[in-house]
Design an enzyme around this catalytic site. Sequence first.
Site, PDB file in Angstrom:
ATOM      1  N   ASP A  13       0.972  -1.317  -0.261  1.00  0.00           N
ATOM      2  CA  ASP A  13      -0.295   0.271   0.149  1.00  0.00           C
ATOM      3  C   ASP A  13       0.953   1.712  -0.316  1.00  0.00           C
ATOM      4  O   ASP A  13       1.946   1.085   0.417  1.00  0.00           O
ATOM      5  CB  ASP A  13      -0.923   0.065   1.394  1.00  0.00           C
ATOM      6  CG  ASP A  13      -2.084   1.421   0.959  1.00  0.00           C
ATOM      7  OD1 ASP A  13      -2.179   1.618   0.243  1.00  0.00           O
ATOM      8  OD2 ASP A  13      -1.816   1.973   2.332  1.00  0.00           O
ATOM      9  N   SER A  14       0.208   2.352  -0.177  1.00  0.00           N
ATOM     10  CA  SER A  14       1.160   3.871  -0.237  1.00  0.00           C
ATOM     11  C   SER A  14       1.476   4.577   1.238  1.00  0.00           C
ATOM     12  O   SER A  14       2.135   4.225   1.099  1.00  0.00           O
ATOM     13  CB  SER A  14      -0.153   4.634  -0.667  1.00  0.00           C
ATOM     14  OG  SER A  14      -1.071   4.432   0.095  1.00  0.00           O
ATOM     15  N   CYS A  42     -11.147   2.983  -0.169  1.00  0.00           N
ATOM     16  CA  CYS A  42     -10.017   3.008  -0.316  1.00  0.00           C
ATOM     17  C   CYS A  42      -9.338   2.343   1.313  1.00  0.00           C
ATOM     18  O   CYS A  42     -10.234   2.505   2.302  1.00  0.00           O
ATOM     19  CB  CYS A  42      -9.875   4.407   0.285  1.00  0.00           C
ATOM     20  SG  CYS A  42      -8.396   5.169   1.341  1.00  0.00           S
ATOM     21  N   GLU A  77      -3.109   9.518   8.502  1.00  0.00           N
ATOM     22  CA  GLU A  77      -1.800   9.280   8.097  1.00  0.00           C
ATOM     23  C   GLU A  77      -1.230   9.984   9.095  1.00  0.00           C
ATOM     24  O   GLU A  77       0.180   9.841  10.161  1.00  0.00           O
ATOM     25  CB  GLU A  77      -1.271   9.581   6.836  1.00  0.00           C
ATOM     26  CG  GLU A  77      -1.397   8.955   5.125  1.00  0.00           C
ATOM     27  CD  GLU A  77      -0.701   7.425   5.849  1.00  0.00           C
ATOM     28  OE1 GLU A  77       0.884   7.544   5.826  1.00  0.00           O
ATOM     29  OE2 GLU A  77      -0.629   6.387   5.025  1.00  0.00           O
ATOM     30  N   CYS A 112      -4.132  -1.277  -2.130  1.00  0.00           N
ATOM     31  CA  CYS A 112      -4.765  -0.017  -2.425  1.00  0.00           C
ATOM     32  C   CYS A 112      -5.463   0.271  -3.597  1.00  0.00           C
ATOM     33  O   CYS A 112      -5.287   0.302  -4.047  1.00  0.00           O
ATOM     34  CB  CYS A 112      -3.235   0.774  -2.859  1.00  0.00           C
ATOM     35  SG  CYS A 112      -3.237   2.522  -2.967  1.00  0.00           S
TER      36      CYS A 112
HETATM   37  N1  DGL Z   1      -5.067   3.117   0.727  1.00  0.00           N
HETATM   38  C1  DGL Z   1      -4.584   4.105  -0.499  1.00  0.00           C
HETATM   39  C2  DGL Z   1      -6.257   3.017  -1.026  1.00  0.00           C
HETATM   40  O1  DGL Z   1      -6.993   2.400  -0.824  1.00  0.00           O
HETATM   41  C3  DGL Z   1      -4.833   4.840  -0.478  1.00  0.00           C
HETATM   42  C4  DGL Z   1      -4.128   5.499  -0.007  1.00  0.00           C
HETATM   43  C5  DGL Z   1      -3.384   7.527  -1.233  1.00  0.00           C
HETATM   44  O2  DGL Z   1      -3.902   7.673  -1.221  1.00  0.00           O
HETATM   45  O3  DGL Z   1      -2.667   6.568  -0.879  1.00  0.00           O
HETATM   46  O4  DGL Z   1      -6.574   4.054  -1.772  1.00  0.00           O
END
Ligand code: DGL
Length: 276
Positions: free
Chosen positions: A11-12, A193, A159, A74
Amino acid sequence: MVNNKPIGIFDSGYGGLTVFRSIFRQLPQYDYIYLGDTARAPYGNRTFQTIHQYTWECVQWLFKQGCPLVILACNTASAKALRTIQQKDLLNEDPAKRVLGVIRPTAEVIGNYTKSGEIGVLGTRGTVQSGSYLIEIGHFFPDVKVYQQACPLWVPLIENGEYDQPGADYFVKKYLDQVLAQSPEIDTLLLACTHYPLLQKKIAEYLPAGITVVPQGDIVATSLVDYLKRHPEMDSMLSRNGTQKFFTTSDDTEDFDHYAEIFFSAPVTSGYAELR
Ligand code: DGL
């Protein structure tokens, strides 16, 4: 690490840990490596090229650690990078390697949650702009109406540890009001998300009764169980020692561990992943 063939989860940032948590509960016997690109998160507002480049770098890093299978936990990366990775990048890699996303498994079942036939999809700007959910849900549930809402401030709030603070309420209410204003018939809200489950308590406070909120973790985990049953060639390759390793691209691994514990619901000790 020799002979170790873990499942890679990417994930990011921290959000993918909500998916990993569900995967680990359903498939505790496998080995796992989680990589959060926290040094460059959030991805949600970045361009297609950047999201693809960052995601592919992280996937390659996980391949180097021995992972034959990587899950993009993600939505933003699944929406913006998965197709190019599957159709182009992987061709130059070992053909036995696989990368899977979270959008398709979610789209396959989300239509079963709605009685009114109308769903709201909450995601990052990148996910919403890609139109991936409109296309994929339309494919599996052509009669279901899908409304999308970008929630660009939710990931930064999460975050930065503000997800349970009073300041988050304004933005939780704002995006919920915007999605529900699109149709009074919406009875299902998909948290598209992997960060958003952290806001679920606040989301519940601002929703009218009768609306079901659906996080993705268990959906993706169930789909992975099914995938491994249908792909014995992959399943037999994966090692099973029940280990979990965590890595972050931030040099402050202690900070990662602190937040990761909240997302994973268990203590986390991470290492630093140097991508280049
Ligand atoms: N957790 C990521 C997702 O499911 C998004 C997070 C981000 O914007 O980096 O889209």
